[in-house]
Write an enzyme that holds these catalytic residues in place. Structure first.
Site, mmCIF file in Angstrom:
data_model
loop_
_atom_site.group_PDB
_atom_site.id
_atom_site.type_symbol
_atom_site.label_atom_id
_atom_site.label_comp_id
_atom_site.label_asym_id
_atom_site.label_seq_id
_atom_site.Cartn_x
_atom_site.Cartn_y
_atom_site.Cartn_z
ATOM 1 C CB ALA A 1 -0.989 -0.119 1.241
ATOM 2 N N GLY B 1 0.577 -4.918 0.954
ATOM 3 C CA GLY B 1 -0.746 -4.929 -0.164
ATOM 4 C C GLY B 1 -0.318 -5.657 -1.380
ATOM 5 C CD GLU C 1 -2.650 -7.134 2.727
ATOM 6 O OE1 GLU C 1 -2.105 -6.037 2.446
ATOM 7 O OE2 GLU C 1 -2.934 -7.188 3.888
ATOM 8 C CD GLU D 1 1.643 -5.522 5.890
ATOM 9 O OE1 GLU D 1 2.143 -6.379 6.428
ATOM 10 O OE2 GLU D 1 0.599 -5.680 4.848
HETATM 11 N N1 COA Z 1 4.639 3.067 -0.733
HETATM 12 C C1 COA Z 1 4.860 4.245 -1.486
HETATM 13 N N2 COA Z 1 6.100 4.333 -1.864
HETATM 14 C C2 COA Z 1 6.836 3.412 -2.103
HETATM 15 C C3 COA Z 1 6.694 2.006 -1.482
HETATM 16 C C4 COA Z 1 5.405 1.886 -0.786
HETATM 17 N N3 COA Z 1 4.836 0.896 -0.173
HETATM 18 N N4 COA Z 1 7.420 1.191 -1.738
HETATM 19 C C5 COA Z 1 8.427 1.722 -2.554
HETATM 20 N N5 COA Z 1 8.149 3.031 -2.776
HETATM 21 C C6 COA Z 1 8.717 4.206 -3.522
HETATM 22 C C7 COA Z 1 10.061 4.762 -2.538
HETATM 23 O O1 COA Z 1 9.521 5.696 -1.612
HETATM 24 C C8 COA Z 1 10.965 5.262 -3.773
HETATM 25 O O2 COA Z 1 10.273 6.387 -4.196
HETATM 26 P P1 COA Z 1 11.233 7.762 -4.273
HETATM 27 O O3 COA Z 1 12.157 7.303 -5.434
HETATM 28 O O4 COA Z 1 10.180 8.986 -4.597
HETATM 29 O O5 COA Z 1 11.747 7.927 -3.005
HETATM 30 C C9 COA Z 1 10.563 4.377 -4.886
HETATM 31 O O6 COA Z 1 9.380 3.694 -4.489
HETATM 32 C C10 COA Z 1 11.617 3.234 -5.030
HETATM 33 O O7 COA Z 1 11.767 2.430 -3.798
HETATM 34 P P2 COA Z 1 13.013 2.263 -3.138
HETATM 35 O O8 COA Z 1 12.673 2.083 -1.654
HETATM 36 O O9 COA Z 1 14.120 3.347 -3.483
HETATM 37 O O10 COA Z 1 13.770 1.265 -3.783
HETATM 38 P P3 COA Z 1 14.913 -0.102 -3.202
HETATM 39 O O11 COA Z 1 15.190 -1.071 -4.487
HETATM 40 O O12 COA Z 1 15.676 0.538 -2.332
HETATM 41 O O13 COA Z 1 13.953 -0.767 -2.063
HETATM 42 C C11 COA Z 1 11.927 -1.769 -1.428
HETATM 43 C C12 COA Z 1 12.800 -1.617 -2.377
HETATM 44 C C13 COA Z 1 10.807 -2.902 -1.784
HETATM 45 C C14 COA Z 1 12.778 -2.819 -0.240
HETATM 46 C C15 COA Z 1 11.427 -0.545 -0.448
HETATM 47 O O14 COA Z 1 11.170 0.248 -1.296
HETATM 48 C C16 COA Z 1 10.424 -0.896 0.817
HETATM 49 O O15 COA Z 1 10.709 -1.372 1.852
HETATM 50 N N6 COA Z 1 9.183 -0.687 0.216
HETATM 51 C C17 COA Z 1 8.095 -0.542 1.452
HETATM 52 C C18 COA Z 1 7.613 -1.910 1.334
HETATM 53 C C19 COA Z 1 6.599 -2.003 2.540
HETATM 54 O O16 COA Z 1 6.689 -1.642 3.671
HETATM 55 N N7 COA Z 1 5.445 -2.446 1.980
HETATM 56 C C20 COA Z 1 4.093 -2.480 3.028
HETATM 57 C C21 COA Z 1 3.221 -1.165 3.019
HETATM 58 S S1 COA Z 1 2.231 -1.415 4.136
#
Ligand code: COA
Length: 260
Positions: A66, A111, A114, A134
């Protein structure tokens, strides 16, 4: 219909739906959840569409969860509505009457997992990472993750993934039945297309019967589920496709199902 955050393409009775926010790793904001819901409803009503494939744009992610930036500003009541929006989308996928395949081409987190778990079949790239992270945000799954994960993989796996917040790789996901097929990333799309077109050539009313029996039966007592299966089995004998399929077998010919 036009969508800001989705790309939809119909190829040989298979609808390919790509969530298209690659710069945000296809994170699900409200607009995208609403668009997906509209798309599923419209594809469900389109007789040309026999199978739906859901996937993410770009090389990195199926869906990384999400949208955290959007969630950060929500009140408790707005968050409850956001959870309902996501849950209703997942139910609409599960109940759309057509097989939906999640093609997990990278991160399927929160999400994203999910969403994949609401699909009938999950096919993953060997490089995919799946999890419910989460708790790392002081949150819990809100689009059905705590409920579908326990049903798909059992209590032990659900507790491990949701409490640790740690992702697992595709090989582990296969071992715990979270996905049923894994392919090298370069073969993922071709293998998924083969599976989708194989299923798209089958009898759609039989596919719907299977989807309904397994969805309903998984939540019902065995005798209730068995009775439902018998009723559905009988109903198949009212379809043209049942005659086409059995006669083709007896004549040793391939079946050309009519979809009726
Ligand atoms: N919501 C909003 N934005 C998200 C996102 C999310 N769930 N997951 C990734 N993004 C965005 C990042 O903020 C970033 O945006 P920016 O370039 O404007 O800063 C872009 O996507 C790329 O993500 P980034 O974190 O730089 O990539 P990465 O390869 O270093 O890491 C992940 C990848 C998936 C490990 C990391 O993005 C992450 O942990 N995301 C969240 C996962 C999460 O907690 N999901 C559950 C949400 S309830």
């Amino acid at each position: 219909m036009t969508y800001a955050n989705l790309l939809i393409e119909l190829k040989d009775n298979v609808a390919w739906v790509r969530i298209n926010r690659p710069d945000k790793l296809n994170a699900l904001n409200r607009d995208t959840l609403q668009e997906l819901h509209r798309a599923i409803e419209s594809l469900s009503a389109d007789a040309q569409v026999r199978v739906i494939v859901l996937t993410g744009s770009g090389p990195k992610a199926f869906v990384a969860g999400a949208d955290i930036a959007e969630m950060n500003g929500l009140s408790a009541i707005e968050a409850r509505d956001f959870s309902n929006l996501g849950q209703n989308l997942m139910l609409s996928i599960e109940q759309c009457g057509k097989p939906v395949i999640a093609m997990i081409n990278g991160f399927a987190l929160g999400g994203g997992l999910e969403l994949a778990m609401a699909c009938a079949i999950r096919v993953a790239a060997s490089t995919a990472k799946l999890g419910q992270p989460e708790v790392n945000l002081g949150l819990i799954p809100g689009f059905g993750g705590s409920q579908r994960l326990v049903r798909l993989c059992g209590k032990a796996v659900a507790l491990d993934l949701c409490l640790s917040g740690q992702p697992i790789d595709a090989a582990r996901a296969l071992a715990v039945n979270l996905v049923t097929r894994v392919h090298a990333p370069e073969a993922l799309e071709e293998e998924t297309a083969k599976l989708a077109s194989h299923i798209a050539a089958l009898a759609p009313l039989a596919l719907r019967g299977v989807l309904d029996c397994i969805r309903y039966g998984a939540e019902a007592a065995l005798d209730v589920g068995l009775d439902y299966e018998s009723q559905m089995f009988g109903l198949m004998f009212a379809t043209e496709d049942m005659r086409i399929g059995t006669e083709a077998f007896l004549k040793r010919q391939p079946a050309a199902f009519a979809g009726k």
